[in-house]
Write an enzyme that holds these catalytic residues in place. Structure first.
Site, PDB file in Angstrom:
ATOM      1  N   ASP A   1       2.159  -7.199  -4.905  1.00 13.84           N
ATOM      2  CA  ASP A   1       1.027  -7.351  -3.968  1.00 13.84           C
ATOM      3  C   ASP A   1       1.350  -8.383  -2.843  1.00 13.84           C
ATOM      4  O   ASP A   1       1.455  -9.599  -3.318  1.00 13.84           O
ATOM      5  CB  ASP A   1      -0.269  -7.442  -4.610  1.00 13.84           C
ATOM      6  N   SER A   2       1.189  -8.033  -1.481  1.00 12.21           N
ATOM      7  CA  SER A   2       1.833  -8.936  -0.549  1.00 12.21           C
ATOM      8  C   SER A   2       0.918 -10.271  -0.479  1.00 12.21           C
ATOM      9  O   SER A   2       1.229 -11.254   0.131  1.00 12.21           O
ATOM     10  CB  SER A   2       1.813  -8.506   0.808  1.00 12.21           C
ATOM     11  N   SER A   3      -0.292 -10.176  -1.079  1.00  9.15           N
ATOM     12  CA  SER A   3      -1.267 -11.563  -1.069  1.00  9.15           C
ATOM     13  C   SER A   3      -0.405 -12.470  -1.908  1.00  9.15           C
ATOM     14  O   SER A   3      -0.931 -13.469  -1.998  1.00  9.15           O
ATOM     15  CB  SER A   3      -2.673 -11.195  -1.520  1.00  9.15           C
TER      16      SER A   3
ATOM     17  N   THR B   1       0.841  -1.242   0.036  1.00  7.10           N
ATOM     18  CA  THR B   1      -0.089  -0.043   0.128  1.00  7.10           C
ATOM     19  C   THR B   1       0.803   1.337  -0.196  1.00  7.10           C
ATOM     20  O   THR B   1       0.501   2.316  -0.421  1.00  7.10           O
ATOM     21  CB  THR B   1      -0.806   0.025   1.232  1.00  7.10           C
TER      22      THR B   1
ATOM     23  N   ASP C   1      -0.644  -7.303   4.528  1.00  7.08           N
ATOM     24  CA  ASP C   1      -1.195  -8.400   4.684  1.00  7.08           C
ATOM     25  C   ASP C   1      -0.543  -9.536   5.087  1.00  7.08           C
ATOM     26  O   ASP C   1      -0.956 -10.473   5.757  1.00  7.08           O
ATOM     27  CB  ASP C   1      -2.187  -8.532   3.489  1.00  7.08           C
TER      28      ASP C   1
ATOM     29  N   GLN D   1      -6.182 -21.123  18.909  1.00  7.97           N
ATOM     30  CA  GLN D   1      -6.863 -20.017  18.285  1.00  7.97           C
ATOM     31  C   GLN D   1      -6.903 -18.945  18.898  1.00  7.97           C
ATOM     32  O   GLN D   1      -7.148 -17.861  18.346  1.00  7.97           O
ATOM     33  CB  GLN D   1      -8.529 -20.801  18.082  1.00  7.97           C
ATOM     34  N   CYS D   2      -6.695 -18.784  20.348  1.00  2.15           N
ATOM     35  CA  CYS D   2      -6.380 -17.477  21.033  1.00  2.15           C
ATOM     36  C   CYS D   2      -5.060 -16.781  20.630  1.00  2.15           C
ATOM     37  O   CYS D   2      -4.344 -17.493  20.624  1.00  2.15           O
ATOM     38  CB  CYS D   2      -6.456 -17.917  22.606  1.00  2.15           C
TER      39      CYS D   2
END
Length: 339
Positions: free
Chosen positions: A55-57, A12, A88, A273-274
């Site tokens: 793009d970092s994706s 970005t 990202d 997942q925490c």
């Protein structure tokens, strides 16, 4: 004069709006035009721009290897390295570089922005200027930062302890299980007790990555077919995201599927997942069964660090038992062992 090497991958920070109003990648010249203060700094800046801009994706192991090789090739000639990168997947890149660049004695700082540098309210200028200042900082001729980090919103985080948690605020990253390394206010406040010290270590580049890693994210009601599909995939290791401090269902069919995969030679790494806290295998009944069948403890590894550490270890080691041994060890400051 400080010699800083900038690797511009895209993101970005260097985007502009096209005729449809969509942000598209531009180039480093846009950044230079919007940062006239760069010419006032006592820095010699060398820029390597990826072609095409990424793009970092679209980030992938081949690009990580190229990035790490660039740092190795220029390591002796520069005081520090700044990587401008899309936010990202920044935590993935920071994590994997921390494993690939063993014994790093100079700063490698990833940064970017939530708004393009040409926007009036952009965070790009502050992020980049602060990243450059920290990348050049020395004490008694030695770099203060000797690791891979992320600089965002006036905070420097250990790269392999960080994750992107917010896409709408300038405060995009957090590191809840490890202290902030530097806070940038009127002065730069270094948390010296939290910094890595690699001064007596040899700098070694590792470029072998094995991406045969799968992810199993548990949820109440997940079917045996879904779990079996992940466990049967052509991978060497599975990152299993569990509940709380590493808990799962105690149903026999579930444990039997995991045990079968482990007996077939696959490693299963348990992470929570925490976002805050650590896996504690065996603390509750709901994780005792996992420990007994050989599920590995991911402690407080971030998801990004878990995936990239497995890629790194699998690239370096053919023996699955060796991978299993080292995934539970702290090798780059990426986890806290609480046994």
């Amino acid at each position: 004069m400080h010699n800083i090497f900038i690797i511009y991958t895209g993101g970005t920070i260097g985007m502009v709006k096209d005729e449809t109003g969509t942000f598209v990648p531009f180039d480093f010249e846009l950044i230079k035009r919007n940062l006239p203060d760069l010419s006032r700094l006592d820095y010699k800046l060398t820029v390597h721009s990826f072609e095409p801009i990424i793009d970092s994706s679209n980030m992938k192991p081949e690009i990580w290897i190229e990035m790490a090789q660039i740092i190795k090739d220029n390591y002796a000639d520069y005081d520090g390295f700044v990587i401008l990168h899309g936010s990202d997947t920044m935590a993935f890149t920071a994590s994997v570089l921390s494993f690939m660049l063993e014994g790093l004695q100079k700063p490698v700082i990833l940064s970017g922005s939530q708004l393009p540098i040409g926007e009036i309210r952009t965070d790009a200028r502050e992020n980049m200027m602060t990243a450059l200042e920290i990348a050049s900082a020395k004490q008694d001729g030695v770099s203060i930062i000797q690791e891979v980090c992320i600089l965002f919103d006036n905070k420097l985080f250990r790269g392999n302890r960080s994750f992107k948690y917010n896409s709408a605020k300038f405060e995009a990253f957090r590191s809840p299980n490890y202290p902030v390394l530097v806070e940038a206010g009127i002065h730069l406040k270094y948390n010296t007790d939290a910094l890595l010290n690699n001064i007596d270590k040899e700098f070694i580049l590792h470029t072998k990555l094995d991406n045969r890693v799968a992810v199993l994210k548990l949820f109440p009601g997940i079917s045996a077919q879904t779990i079996k599909a992940v466990l049967d995939s052509n991978v060497r290791s599975i990152v299993m995201e569990t509940f709380g401090s590493g808990n799962t269902t105690t149903d026999t069919w579930f444990l039997d599927l995991l045990k079968e995969a482990i007996e077939q030679g696959k490693n299963i790494l348990n992470i929570s997942q925490c976002k805050v806290g650590s896996v504690e295998l065996g603390r509750y009944e709901t994780s005792q069964g996992l420990k007994s069948i050989g599920v590995l403890n991911g402690y407080d590894l971030t998801f990004e660090a878990a995936v990239t550490k497995l890629m790194y270890l699998q690239g370096e080691l053919e023996d699955q038992k060796e991978v299993a041994y080292w995934i539970e060890k702290d090798i780059r400051g990426e986890l806290t062992i609480n046994d």
